[in-house]
Every structure is written in structure tokens, then in C-alpha cells.
Design an enzyme around this catalytic site. Structure first.
Site, PDB file in Angstrom:
ATOM      1  CE1 TYR A 146      29.211  40.410  24.149  1.00 19.83           C
ATOM      2  CE2 TYR A 146      31.175  41.267  25.245  1.00 19.83           C
ATOM      3  CZ  TYR A 146      30.302  40.224  24.974  1.00 19.83           C
ATOM      4  OH  TYR A 146      30.525  38.991  25.538  1.00 19.83           O
TER       5      TYR A 146
ATOM      6  CG  ASN B 140      40.514  41.888  33.287  1.00 21.82           C
ATOM      7  OD1 ASN B 140      39.754  40.997  33.680  1.00 21.82           O
ATOM      8  ND2 ASN B 140      41.332  42.540  34.097  1.00 21.82           N
TER       9      ASN B 140
ATOM     10  CG  ASP C 168      40.120  46.299  31.308  1.00 23.76           C
ATOM     11  OD1 ASP C 168      39.606  45.781  32.319  1.00 23.76           O
ATOM     12  OD2 ASP C 168      41.356  46.396  31.151  1.00 23.76           O
TER      13      ASP C 168
ATOM     14  CG  HIS D  45      38.824  35.434  28.427  1.00 23.09           C
ATOM     15  ND1 HIS D  45      38.406  35.478  29.735  1.00 23.09           N
ATOM     16  CD2 HIS D  45      39.256  34.171  28.214  1.00 23.09           C
ATOM     17  CE1 HIS D  45      38.563  34.276  30.284  1.00 23.09           C
ATOM     18  NE2 HIS D  45      39.096  33.473  29.377  1.00 23.09           N
TER      19      HIS D  45
ATOM     20  CB  CYS E 133      33.769  43.417   6.907  1.00 22.79           C
ATOM     21  SG  CYS E 133      35.539  43.049   6.971  1.00 22.79           S
TER      22      CYS E 133
ATOM     23  CB  THR F 165      40.955  35.784  38.402  1.00 25.11           C
ATOM     24  OG1 THR F 165      40.092  34.869  37.736  1.00 25.11           O
ATOM     25  CG2 THR F 165      42.187  35.063  38.909  1.00 25.11           C
TER      26      THR F 165
ATOM     27  CD  GLU G 261      35.442  37.168  47.750  1.00 28.91           C
ATOM     28  OE1 GLU G 261      34.938  37.842  48.646  1.00 28.91           O
ATOM     29  OE2 GLU G 261      34.875  36.919  46.673  1.00 28.91           O
TER      30      GLU G 261
HETATM   31  N1  APR Z   1      40.785  44.080  44.455  1.00 28.56           N
HETATM   32  C1  APR Z   1      41.141  42.773  44.326  1.00 28.56           C
HETATM   33  N2  APR Z   1      40.274  41.796  43.977  1.00 28.56           N
HETATM   34  C2  APR Z   1      38.992  42.163  43.752  1.00 28.56           C
HETATM   35  C3  APR Z   1      38.552  43.501  43.870  1.00 28.56           C
HETATM   36  C4  APR Z   1      39.515  44.478  44.234  1.00 28.56           C
HETATM   37  N3  APR Z   1      39.194  45.770  44.382  1.00 28.56           N
HETATM   38  N4  APR Z   1      37.217  43.528  43.606  1.00 28.56           N
HETATM   39  C5  APR Z   1      36.859  42.273  43.325  1.00 28.56           C
HETATM   40  N5  APR Z   1      37.912  41.442  43.415  1.00 28.56           N
HETATM   41  C6  APR Z   1      37.941  39.997  43.183  1.00 28.56           C
HETATM   42  C7  APR Z   1      36.700  39.276  43.625  1.00 28.56           C
HETATM   43  O1  APR Z   1      36.822  38.853  44.985  1.00 28.56           O
HETATM   44  C8  APR Z   1      36.659  38.078  42.664  1.00 28.56           C
HETATM   45  O2  APR Z   1      37.297  36.952  43.246  1.00 28.56           O
HETATM   46  O3  APR Z   1      38.030  39.804  41.792  1.00 28.56           O
HETATM   47  C9  APR Z   1      37.461  38.534  41.454  1.00 28.56           C
HETATM   48  C10 APR Z   1      36.627  38.719  40.208  1.00 28.56           C
HETATM   49  O4  APR Z   1      36.092  37.463  39.860  1.00 28.56           O
HETATM   50  P1  APR Z   1      35.092  37.362  38.620  1.00 28.56           P
HETATM   51  O5  APR Z   1      34.050  38.409  38.730  1.00 28.56           O
HETATM   52  O6  APR Z   1      34.687  35.921  38.506  1.00 28.56           O
HETATM   53  O7  APR Z   1      35.995  37.761  37.358  1.00 28.56           O
HETATM   54  P2  APR Z   1      37.048  36.862  36.605  1.00 28.56           P
HETATM   55  O8  APR Z   1      37.679  35.882  37.543  1.00 28.56           O
HETATM   56  O9  APR Z   1      37.938  37.782  35.871  1.00 28.56           O
HETATM   57  O10 APR Z   1      36.138  36.066  35.550  1.00 28.56           O
HETATM   58  C11 APR Z   1      36.830  35.234  34.627  1.00 28.56           C
HETATM   59  O11 APR Z   1      34.751  34.781  33.485  1.00 28.56           O
HETATM   60  O12 APR Z   1      32.753  35.640  32.818  1.00 28.56           O
HETATM   61  C12 APR Z   1      33.991  35.264  32.375  1.00 28.56           C
HETATM   62  O13 APR Z   1      35.101  36.064  30.488  1.00 28.56           O
HETATM   63  C13 APR Z   1      34.719  36.414  31.779  1.00 28.56           C
HETATM   64  O14 APR Z   1      37.085  36.911  31.910  1.00 28.56           O
HETATM   65  C14 APR Z   1      35.930  36.590  32.671  1.00 28.56           C
HETATM   66  C15 APR Z   1      36.076  35.230  33.319  1.00 28.56           C
END
Ligand code: APR
Length: 239
Positions: free
Chosen positions: A56, A94, A96, A111, A138, A179, A206
């Protein structure tokens, strides 16, 4: 925080990809390089806290370095919140702070947040942009060694779920952006709103795991698809 938003937007790591932050499950994603079991569970922190802190600390330093900026997708959602009369709530997976820095205010981090830490003993939450280690104590209770990132690990309960489901039950439009639909409970939000007259839209690079559940979908780069869809909402006006 107004819970009467009639648009709820779920965001994931894909909305921050074009700002330079890695996603999790893309080919170049974080979980392709590091195992969840080693850095993102309470058991990992109990077993090897230094390793978890290193993981982290690297991500926190990258975000706090000043080189990572909100992109056009974050800015478009902030504009939607500012201009849409019915109210907009962003529920982000996210950790961030790019939605905040783009100007979004009505926002829940289900999260947690990378730029905050929590004391395992007294639960105090503090803003934090530096490296964190077992040596830090702390500021509230003085306990050393128990400070952790204020993020939700696998096996822990996501935050603000009651408020999120209340907002989902009221919304007329549910958007899911960037996502993969792999992680619950966020991946189940579309099913939760389906059937009650809520329009559902997936905006992603996608089709996600849950793509078939959405009434509408737009695929491509978030910096292009999200501003275009926000324009469509603000110009169309009805929901
Ligand atoms: N524009 C739009 N979509 C995008 C882009 C982009 N430029 N780049 C990537 N993606 C899409 C990918 O196709 C994917 O489907 O973003 C998605 C990201 O998926 P993950 O990497 O699985 O992220 P997320 O869905 O946020 O993960 C959920 O899992 O690991 C845990 O806590 C973590 O919050 C996270 C949670």
C-alpha cells in the site's frame, strides 16, 4: 450527502486507468503481479504486516506523487452531479481520490480510501499520504503497530452498504463504469435495481461479467464514453 439522488453511478478501476493507475484484472493488472492472499486480506496483515504496508505504501506514493490526475471521465461525472437536478451519487470501488479531485462531492468509497489510515485499537481514521509502518503510533490512542490502510480487504464488509442500497432503491438510472463485475456486493447492484423501472447502463472497455444484465451498454475508453453519455443525459433531460 443527499440520499435522494435519482442517478447512482458505480465506478471501478477502469475509470482511473487513463489517469495512470493500474486496474486489477486486466492483463497488466495488479493481481497479475501480486497475490490477493499476500497483501489484501486481514490474514495477510496478521502474517506479514510489513509486506502489506509495502504494497500500500507503493500505491499511496504513486497516487500522492502529484503525477496522477483525474481524467475526462471523472470530470464528466462531476459535471453531471453539478448540473443534473435530480441528484447524482457516485459509489466507487476505487480507493483513489480522483473523483474528489475532479469535483464530485456526493460520493461513497465502499472499499475505503488509500489516503486514509485506521487504528486497529481505537478505529480512529486519519488522512495519511506518507509511508506507513509498524513504528507509527496512533495519534488518538498512542497504540503503535496497529495502524493499517483504511481500505476494505477481501473477507471484510464493504462500507456504507445501507446507504448504498437506499440510494439504489430510489434511483431511476444506474450506471456501472470501469468495473469487471467480478467482486460482490458491487457486482450485484445491477440485479438489485433491475425490475423496478430503473434504466441500467454499462460503460466499460469490454463486456463485464454482468454485461447481459444491463439494458444499455457503451464500450470503449472511459475518457470518451463517459463524457459522451453525460452529454446525452444532460441534453436529453428525462429519465
Ligand atoms: N476505460 C473503460 N474501462 C476500462 C479501461 C478504460 N480505459 N481500462 C480498463 N477498463 C475496464 C476493464 O475492461 C475491466 O473490465 O475496467 C475494468 C476493471 O476491472 P477490474 O480490474 O476487475 O477492477 P474492478 O472491477 O474495479 O475491481 C473490483 O476488486 O480487487 C478488488 O478491491 C478491488 O475494488 C476492486 C474490486
Amino acid at each position: 450527502m443527499t440520499d435522494t439522488a435519482n442517478i447512482v453511478v458505480l465506478t471501478g478501476a477502469g475509470i482511473s486507468k487513463e489517469s495512470g493507475l493500474a486496474t486489477f484484472r486486466d492483463a497488466d493488472g495488479i493481481w497479475a503481479r501480486v497475490r490477493i492472499e499476500d497483501v489484501a486480506t486481514p490474514e495477510a496483515f496478521a502474517r506479514d504486516p510489513e509486506r502489506v504496508h509495502d504494497f500500500y505504501n507503493t500505491r499511496r506514493a504513486g497516487l500522492a506523487s502529484g503525477g496522477v490526475m483525474p481524467n475526462a471521465a471523472h470530470v464528466a461525472l462531476a459535471r453531471l452531479e453539478a448540473e443534473w437536478p435530480g441528484g447524482v451519487l457516485i459509489v466507487t470501488q476505487n480507493i483513489d481520490d480522483l473523483h474528489e479531485r475532479a469535483g464530485s462531492r456526493n460520493l461513497l468509497h465502499m472499499h475505503g480510501e488509500l489516503l486514509k489510515i485506521r487504528c486497529n485499537r481505537c478505529q480512529a481514521i486519519t488522512g495519511w499520504t506518507e509511508d506507513l509502518s509498524l513504528e507509527h503510533a496512533c495519534a488518538d490512542c498512542g497504540d503503535a503497530g496497529g495502524l493499517r490502510p483504511n481500505v476494505v480487504w477481501f473477507g471484510e464488509m464493504p462500507l456504507e452498504m445501507e446507504r448504498i442500497y437506499q440510494a439504489l432503491d430510489r434511483c431511476r438510472l444506474f450506471m456501472s463504469i470501469g468495473t469487471s463485475g467480478n467482486v460482490y456486493p458491487a457486482a450485484g447492484f445491477v440485479a438489485h435495481v433491475t425490475g423496478g423501472g430503473t434504466h441500467t447502463v454499462e460503460i466499460n472497455m469490454e463486456p463485464s461479467e454482468g454485461a447481459a444484465q444491463f439494458a444499455e451498454a457503451h464500450y470503449g475508453l472511459a475518457t470518451e464514453t463517459v463524457p459522451a453519455y453525460v452529454d446525452k443525459i444532460l441534453n436529453g433531460g428525462k429519465l
